[in-house]
Design an enzyme around this catalytic site. Sequence first.
Site, mmCIF file in Angstrom:
data_model
loop_
_atom_site.group_PDB
_atom_site.id
_atom_site.type_symbol
_atom_site.label_atom_id
_atom_site.label_comp_id
_atom_site.label_asym_id
_atom_site.label_seq_id
_atom_site.Cartn_x
_atom_site.Cartn_y
_atom_site.Cartn_z
ATOM 1 N N TYR A 113 -22.741 23.549 41.010
ATOM 2 C CA TYR A 113 -24.115 23.574 41.502
ATOM 3 C C TYR A 113 -24.746 24.890 41.086
ATOM 4 O O TYR A 113 -24.155 25.958 41.293
ATOM 5 C CB TYR A 113 -24.158 23.445 43.024
ATOM 6 C CG TYR A 113 -24.670 22.097 43.455
ATOM 7 C CD1 TYR A 113 -25.917 21.652 43.042
ATOM 8 C CD2 TYR A 113 -23.900 21.255 44.251
ATOM 9 C CE1 TYR A 113 -26.388 20.409 43.401
ATOM 10 C CE2 TYR A 113 -24.367 20.003 44.623
ATOM 11 C CZ TYR A 113 -25.620 19.577 44.196
ATOM 12 O OH TYR A 113 -26.077 18.350 44.551
ATOM 13 N N GLU A 140 -28.534 25.564 41.279
ATOM 14 C CA GLU A 140 -29.993 25.535 41.442
ATOM 15 C C GLU A 140 -30.576 26.924 41.189
ATOM 16 O O GLU A 140 -30.055 27.928 41.688
ATOM 17 C CB GLU A 140 -30.360 25.052 42.850
ATOM 18 C CG GLU A 140 -30.331 23.536 42.918
ATOM 19 C CD GLU A 140 -29.908 23.012 44.263
ATOM 20 O OE1 GLU A 140 -28.916 23.536 44.803
ATOM 21 O OE2 GLU A 140 -30.560 22.091 44.758
ATOM 22 N N ASP A 186 -45.456 15.554 23.294
ATOM 23 C CA ASP A 186 -44.199 14.890 23.625
ATOM 24 C C ASP A 186 -43.504 14.610 22.296
ATOM 25 O O ASP A 186 -43.828 13.649 21.597
ATOM 26 C CB ASP A 186 -44.466 13.601 24.393
ATOM 27 C CG ASP A 186 -43.178 12.891 24.801
ATOM 28 O OD1 ASP A 186 -42.129 13.159 24.178
ATOM 29 O OD2 ASP A 186 -43.221 12.063 25.731
ATOM 30 N N THR A 239 -36.678 14.866 24.380
ATOM 31 C CA THR A 239 -35.311 14.485 24.712
ATOM 32 C C THR A 239 -34.385 15.170 23.715
ATOM 33 O O THR A 239 -34.819 15.594 22.641
ATOM 34 C CB THR A 239 -35.105 12.965 24.634
ATOM 35 O OG1 THR A 239 -35.591 12.512 23.367
ATOM 36 C CG2 THR A 239 -35.833 12.241 25.744
ATOM 37 N N LYS A 268 -32.058 12.091 20.552
ATOM 38 C CA LYS A 268 -32.553 11.219 19.475
ATOM 39 C C LYS A 268 -32.126 11.848 18.136
ATOM 40 O O LYS A 268 -30.938 12.064 17.937
ATOM 41 C CB LYS A 268 -34.055 11.006 19.622
ATOM 42 C CG LYS A 268 -34.392 10.243 20.938
ATOM 43 C CD LYS A 268 -35.841 9.862 21.030
ATOM 44 C CE LYS A 268 -36.154 8.961 22.207
ATOM 45 N NZ LYS A 268 -36.300 9.677 23.491
ATOM 46 N N ARG A 285 -27.523 13.094 26.075
ATOM 47 C CA ARG A 285 -28.691 12.461 26.691
ATOM 48 C C ARG A 285 -29.322 13.458 27.670
ATOM 49 O O ARG A 285 -28.626 14.011 28.522
ATOM 50 C CB ARG A 285 -28.250 11.203 27.433
ATOM 51 C CG ARG A 285 -29.351 10.400 28.055
ATOM 52 C CD ARG A 285 -28.893 8.989 28.263
ATOM 53 N NE ARG A 285 -28.653 8.372 26.975
ATOM 54 C CZ ARG A 285 -29.571 7.757 26.231
ATOM 55 N NH1 ARG A 285 -30.804 7.665 26.671
ATOM 56 N NH2 ARG A 285 -29.266 7.221 25.070
HETATM 57 N N1 DSN Z 1 -36.835 4.716 25.345
HETATM 58 C C1 DSN Z 1 -37.314 5.623 24.339
HETATM 59 C C2 DSN Z 1 -37.447 4.970 23.023
HETATM 60 O O1 DSN Z 1 -36.688 4.068 22.719
HETATM 61 O O2 DSN Z 1 -38.299 5.348 22.247
HETATM 62 C C3 DSN Z 1 -38.569 6.280 24.754
HETATM 63 O O3 DSN Z 1 -38.411 6.794 26.034
#
Ligand code: DSN
Length: 420
Positions: A62, A64, A208, A234, A237, A243
């Site tokens: 933990y 925080e 984004d 994110t 990707k 993730r």
């Molecule tokens: N779920 C993601 C995508 O496949 O683009 C976006 O959040």
Amino acid sequence: MTTPSPAWGPDFAALEAVDPQIAQLLLDERDRLNSGLQLIASENFTSPAVLAALGSTLSNKYAEGYPGRRYYGGCEVVDEAERLGIERAKELFGAEHANLQPHSGASANIAAYGAFLQPGDTVLAMSLPHGGHLTHGTKVSFSGKWFNAVHYGVSQDTEDIDYDQMRALAREHRPKMIICGGSAIPRLIDFAAFREVADEVGAILMVDAAHFIGLVAGKAIPSPVPYADVVTFTTHKVLRGPRGGMLVCKEEHAAALDKAVFPMMQGGPLMHAVAAKAVALREAATPEYHDYARQVIANAQTLTAALAAEGMRPITGGTDTHLALLDLQGLGVTGAEAEARAGAARIVLNKNAIPYDPQPPSVASGIRVGTPATTTQGMDEADMKAIASLIVRAVTDESQAPAVAAEVADLVAGKPAYPV
Ligand code: DSN
């Protein structure tokens, strides 16, 4: 450094002994990845190094707060991991500040809303059916329920972002925040144009960058960082990390965004994930990763051109990035049918609405394909041409599924996602 005993890190034998059912599912998923083509544009194969950090004792802690300012004792080790990650992110993206704690891209976006807006404020973003994202003001998400969302889209002729419409809407509605980026945008975004409009109307500019930040990290496309007040993304990707989510921002917004991530939006950070993000950032700073990022785009362009040659119409006519959106109306196949037929042939992709789609999203007239995962496997332009032909055969003729699946198995056998 000594090699840690298995009890200090991933230990598959221990999992098998305790929970053979979940152990078997882990093997099944590895086999699924290794026996098919993964063309979901938002997925990738993260490295063994990243997986090792994820499956580590840092999961226990933990923490925080932020490095040096925690609400728990015993944080001296995770402090170092988070500091390393923050410094790597700042260096990699040329950013003034970084926060690695968001649990996901949606969490990072919630933090941006929380830092800059009050409920009821107006936000201007790309519409979901034209390539935006759920968290960019759709009615079913917090962003559309708690904020007044106004949406721009793509123009019908170019199918690319309609910058004139975006500017006109900004002038009319005076949003407090303008968002660019989304989940199905094949072309580069003109960040300078967004900055200009944001400055004109006094709005915060949030980019984004979830889909394309890995290409930015690999220096394969221009960066939004110099233009944006905050860039959310994110980490799993093209960037090929665990993730999770992350954000980078101008120093003037650092305190507000840090407070919005914790304690406004989240509790304890996932320190194993923070460490894994730090590993991915280190990997992304290498010349090998730069080559990878360039190859992702080259592969996407070859795949898109080959699909176009067989009757799948690319939205905007092509791609500058890792993904393509393909209109299947000319083939008389819906997106849902294409997803199911490709899946039966072990080609994993997703149906996707196209701009001005006559079908509901659950059916859709298009598919989205992306090359981050296949490129991680070492596939190149020749493979992409073969993959395009396999996709078209599978999608246009259901009876071809067994034959195509066999050819897919041959294709991936030499380049497994995770060598056994
Ligand atoms: N779920 C993601 C995508 O496949 O683009 C976006 O959040």
